[in-house]
Design a protein around this motif. Structure first.
Motif, PDB file in Angstrom:
ATOM      1  N   HIS A 156      -3.625   0.495  -3.201  1.00  0.00           N
ATOM      2  CA  HIS A 156      -3.348  -0.796  -2.578  1.00  0.00           C
ATOM      3  C   HIS A 156      -3.120  -1.849  -3.655  1.00  0.00           C
ATOM      4  CE1 HIS A 156      -4.612   0.629   1.430  1.00  0.00           C
ATOM      5  NE2 HIS A 156      -5.542   1.307   0.772  1.00  0.00           N
ATOM      6  N   THR A 177      -4.451   7.262  -1.764  1.00  0.00           N
ATOM      7  CA  THR A 177      -3.943   5.930  -1.463  1.00  0.00           C
ATOM      8  C   THR A 177      -4.075   4.983  -2.645  1.00  0.00           C
ATOM      9  OG1 THR A 177      -6.067   5.137  -0.602  1.00  0.00           O
ATOM     10  CG2 THR A 177      -4.566   6.177   0.967  1.00  0.00           C
ATOM     11  N   SER A 196       0.850  -1.195   0.000  1.00  0.00           N
ATOM     12  CA  SER A 196       0.000   0.000   0.000  1.00  0.00           C
ATOM     13  C   SER A 196       0.884   1.242   0.000  1.00  0.00           C
ATOM     14  CB  SER A 196      -0.892   0.044   1.247  1.00  0.00           C
ATOM     15  OG  SER A 196      -1.715  -1.080   1.351  1.00  0.00           O
TER      16      SER A 196
END
Length: 123
Positions: A59, A57, A49
């Protein structure tokens, strides 16, 4: 120079949860992008991540929906909340800092690394 110290690893049963933390030294933490990577025995280090300086973000597909990365700039700490853990999540987890500020899944793009924390998921 940035120093990173991971904590929070341990042994957990499959299906359980764990949160690992990474505390950074220095006053410029908020300008760095941060990442979590992991390395299992006999395997290459892989992306988990990442979070940008602005909080965006990304992942890896293998952890999407189960893991969440977050950061607390006031505490100069980045977290990885891991839920629904599987035995294949067993690895040493490393945090890394990237001075560029934009998130990245490429380990070679990071400038600083912690020593790692062991996460073991039993079946």
């Amino acid at each position: 120079q940035v120093q990173l110290v991971e904590s929070g690893g341990g042994l957990v049963q499959a299906g359980g949860s764990l949160r690992v933390s990474c505390a950074a030294s220095g006053r410029t933490f908020s300008s760095y992008a941060m990442g979590w990577f992991r390395q299992a025995p006999g395997k290459e280090r892989e992306f988990v991540s990442t979070i940008s300086r602005y909080g965006s973000t990304r992942h890896a597909d293998s952890v999407k929906g189960r893991f969440t990365i977050s950061r607390d700039n006031a505490k100069a700490t980045v977290y990885l909340q891991m839920n629904s853990l599987k035995p294949e999540d067993t690895a040493v987890y490393y945090c890394a800092a990237r001075s560029d500020g934009t998130y990245s899944s490429f380990p070679n793009s990071y400038d600083y690394w912690g020593q790692g924390t062991q996460v073991t998921v039993s079946s």
